[in-house]
Write an enzyme that holds these catalytic residues in place. Structure first.
Site, short mmCIF file in Angstrom:
data_model
loop_
_atom_site.label_atom_id
_atom_site.label_comp_id
_atom_site.label_asym_id
_atom_site.label_seq_id
_atom_site.Cartn_x
_atom_site.Cartn_y
_atom_site.Cartn_z
N ASP A 1 -9.94 -8.79 12.26
CA ASP A 1 -9.79 -10.24 12.39
C ASP A 1 -8.33 -10.56 12.13
O ASP A 1 -7.64 -9.84 11.40
CB ASP A 1 -10.68 -10.95 11.37
CG ASP A 1 -10.85 -12.44 11.64
OD1 ASP A 1 -10.24 -12.95 12.59
OD2 ASP A 1 -11.59 -13.10 10.88
N HIS A 2 -7.85 -11.62 12.73
CA HIS A 2 -6.51 -12.11 12.41
C HIS A 2 -6.57 -12.87 11.08
O HIS A 2 -7.37 -13.79 10.94
CB HIS A 2 -6.00 -13.03 13.51
CG HIS A 2 -5.78 -12.34 14.82
ND1 HIS A 2 -6.23 -12.83 16.02
CD2 HIS A 2 -5.14 -11.18 15.11
CE1 HIS A 2 -5.89 -12.01 17.00
NE2 HIS A 2 -5.23 -11.00 16.47
N TRP B 1 -10.89 -16.65 12.50
CA TRP B 1 -12.22 -16.62 13.15
C TRP B 1 -12.19 -15.82 14.44
O TRP B 1 -12.80 -16.19 15.43
CB TRP B 1 -12.74 -18.05 13.39
CG TRP B 1 -12.68 -18.92 12.19
CD1 TRP B 1 -13.34 -18.75 11.01
CD2 TRP B 1 -11.90 -20.11 12.01
NE1 TRP B 1 -13.03 -19.75 10.12
CE2 TRP B 1 -12.14 -20.60 10.71
CE3 TRP B 1 -11.02 -20.81 12.84
CZ2 TRP B 1 -11.54 -21.76 10.22
CZ3 TRP B 1 -10.42 -21.96 12.35
CH2 TRP B 1 -10.68 -22.41 11.06
N HIS B 2 -11.48 -14.69 14.40
CA HIS B 2 -11.38 -13.80 15.56
C HIS B 2 -12.03 -12.46 15.25
O HIS B 2 -11.48 -11.40 15.53
CB HIS B 2 -9.91 -13.61 15.96
CG HIS B 2 -9.24 -14.85 16.43
ND1 HIS B 2 -7.87 -14.99 16.50
CD2 HIS B 2 -9.76 -16.04 16.85
CE1 HIS B 2 -7.57 -16.20 16.95
NE2 HIS B 2 -8.70 -16.86 17.16
N GLN B 3 -13.22 -12.49 14.67
CA GLN B 3 -13.92 -11.26 14.30
C GLN B 3 -14.26 -10.47 15.56
O GLN B 3 -14.87 -11.00 16.49
CB GLN B 3 -15.20 -11.59 13.53
CG GLN B 3 -14.95 -12.34 12.23
CD GLN B 3 -15.05 -13.84 12.37
OE1 GLN B 3 -14.90 -14.38 13.46
NE2 GLN B 3 -15.29 -14.53 11.28
#
Length: 538
Positions: free
Chosen positions: A323-324, A473-475
């Site tokens: 994630d970021h 929220w880039h899982q």
């Protein structure tokens, strides 16, 4: 593309609603294809398969409708977080974040993340796609081939750039309309620091070392255009595409080694629906590996630990979570400036080290303060803005585990952010650059001063990193594509060791892309659909 007259559009929507009411009132016992998840990838797969009128497609969504002002109004996206439109995942307490347990939102409803995100269209860097092609051994994933897909699917409404942009696809993409002065100031600040600026973040900029640009967005006439609305909504009046909501996929049904359907919890009852040809999992980097594991596909030791019979040992299922991670730096406005569009209109990608040839830092300007639950205690200005300064290529890796054999039980999410020391080094460089940008001359007429972090050094700054860290929220990456022992799918997105099962969502990425993940997920959907159509001669 030909645009429908408003009266015609209303008639299309009415027919679509009536058609879906008929189709969902009496579901078929089996469909040619079942696509699980109506998000940024699943919407693409379902539409492309349904383009063949002879193919019956069922699109299954756990959440509900996207007909809500909080979804359609770009400015209201934060109000969806923590609601029924959010899966509401929470990671385990992380010692590398001073024991904090981060909320990890993911979209739940028609459109998935594309219905609650910040609407940013970021294609990923050339180096991402070349890496994916190398990992998969499949040239279809290289940058040039992916660029051709982007040009085919975009309906670009910015400055003409025919070598990079298309204008006849289903996805309406435009630069943020009438950006705030604070967004223009970021580009001017970048120029002061010698960072190049571009007309768009999705052309030459992502073939280079990085730069700054006004954000590309999926917003049309002031309304969100999710990928569900771009791809599926125009086909809802078709008799061969059925979309059901409020249906949770618990397991994949198998006969021998072949996926033949899905077990659903729908309307309070459990039911099995068959797939005559294939099942496609498009539920995102949390739910897709969860369903795989509950279906007996995953790490043998992990499955046996919770009493699930092993169907296929694939140790990469649930591993490699990425994630970021972002660290908010905040300034106070000299005079209040109201956010425009989604409140995030300018973006910048750059390098933490001079010798890098591609950006590893991601900056999204947010036109209102965004503290973490810890840094909020330092004092948040009533009127201000935050630079979401983050790691575009984190080295830390997390892991998902089941707590029991009950599909209703919550996942154990060990996000493990900042566990790799290289990420702390990059984070310190990220905050240093962020402060240089925010304190540049370009911002001085607009801001009163820096609020946080201020001039921290050494362990105090590292503590700020740990306390301020939040997710973008880039899982992604929990069922990765590749050829090694930890890979879950091949270049055609087929799950290793079983038949009739593919994955099409961000979990297949070998590493998280450089930037927001919505656009790459559309590419994953297009690639999956093309592979399915070729395999079944559709």
């Amino acid at each position: 593309m030909t645009e429908a007259h408003p009266a015609d559009q209303a008639d299309i929507l009415r027919r679509a609603a009536e058609n879906q009411a008929r189709l969902t009132a009496e579901l078929k016992p089996a469909y040619n294809f079942i696509v699980c998840g109506a998000g940024s990838s699943g919407s693409v797969v379902a539409r492309r398969l349904a383009e063949n009128a002879a193919v019956q497609v069922l699109l299954v969504e756990a959440g509900g409708s996207d007909e809500a002002e909080s979804v359609l109004n770009p400015a209201l996206w934060p109000t969806n977080l923590g609601t029924e439109r959010d899966w509401g995942f929470t990671a385990e307490p992380n010692p590398h974040l001073n024991g904090r347990a981060l909320p990890m939102s993911m979209g739940k409803g028609l459109g998935g993340g594309s219905s609650i995100n910040v609407m940013v269209w970021a294609r990923g860097h050339r180096s991402d796609w070349e890496h994916f092609a190398a990992e998969s051994g499949d040239a279809r994933w290289n940058y040039q081939n992916v660029l051709d897909i982007y040009r085919r699917i975009e309906n670009w409404r910015g400055a003409p750039d025919p070598s990079h942009r298309g204008t006849d696809g289903p996805v309406w993409v435009q630069p943020a309309a009438d950006p705030s002065p604070i967004a223009h100031a970021l580009l001017d600040a970048a120029s002061e620091l010698g960072i190049p600026t571009f007309d768009s973040p999705n052309g030459r900029m992502m073939e280079s070392e990085g730069g700054a640009a006004i954000t590309d967005m999926l917003v049309r006439d002031g309304r969100r255009q999710s990928l569900f609305r771009a791809y599926v909504q125009p086909y809802l009046d078709r008799p061969n595409l059925t979309v059901i909501t409020g249906a949770t996929v618990e397991r994949i049904a198998f006969e021998g080694n072949r996926a033949v359907g899905v077990d659903l919890l729908h309307g309070g009852a459990r039911t099995r629906i068959g797939a005559r040809q294939e099942v496609v999992l498009s539920m995102g980097a949390m739910q897709t590996p969860k369903v795989l594991m509950h279906s007996g596909i995953g790490d043998e030791a992990e499955l046996r630990r919770v009493g699930i019979p092993v169907r296929q040992h694939l140790p990469g299922v649930g591993a490699n979570l990425q994630d970021h991670v972002s660290f908010g730096c905040t300034w106070e406005y000299a005079e209040p400036i109201a956010p425009r569009n989604s409140g995030s209109e300018a973006t910048l990608y750059w390098k933490s080290r001079r010798e890098l040839t591609a950006p590893d830092l991601l900056f999204c300007q947010v036109e209102f303060p965004v503290p973490s639950e810890r840094t909020a205690a330092r004092g948040v200005p009533e009127h201000g803005w935050t630079m979401f300064a983050g790691l575009a290529q984190p080295q830390s890796r997390g892991r998902l585990r089941l707590r029991s054999d009950d599909p209703a039980a919550a996942l154990q999410i060990d996000a493990n952010m900042l566990s790799d020391p290289a990420d702390m080094t990059a984070a310190l460089a990220c905050i240093e650059l962020c402060r240089e940008l925010g304190n540049a001359r370009a911002f001085r007429p607009l801001v009163r001063g820096e609020v946080m972090p201020g001039d921290l050094r050494g362990e105090a700054l590292k503590d700020y990193v740990r306390d301020s860290a939040v997710t973008y929220w880039h899982q992604t990456c929990t069922a990765k594509m590749g050829r090694d022992s930890m890979s879950v799918v091949d270049g055609s997105l087929r799950v290793y060791g079983v038949e009739g099962l593919r994955i099409a969502d961000g979990s297949v990425l070998p590493r998280v892309t450089t930037g927001n993940t919505q656009a790459p997920c559309a590419i994953i959907g297009e690639q999956a659909a093309a592979s399915l159509r070729a395999a079944h001669q559709l």
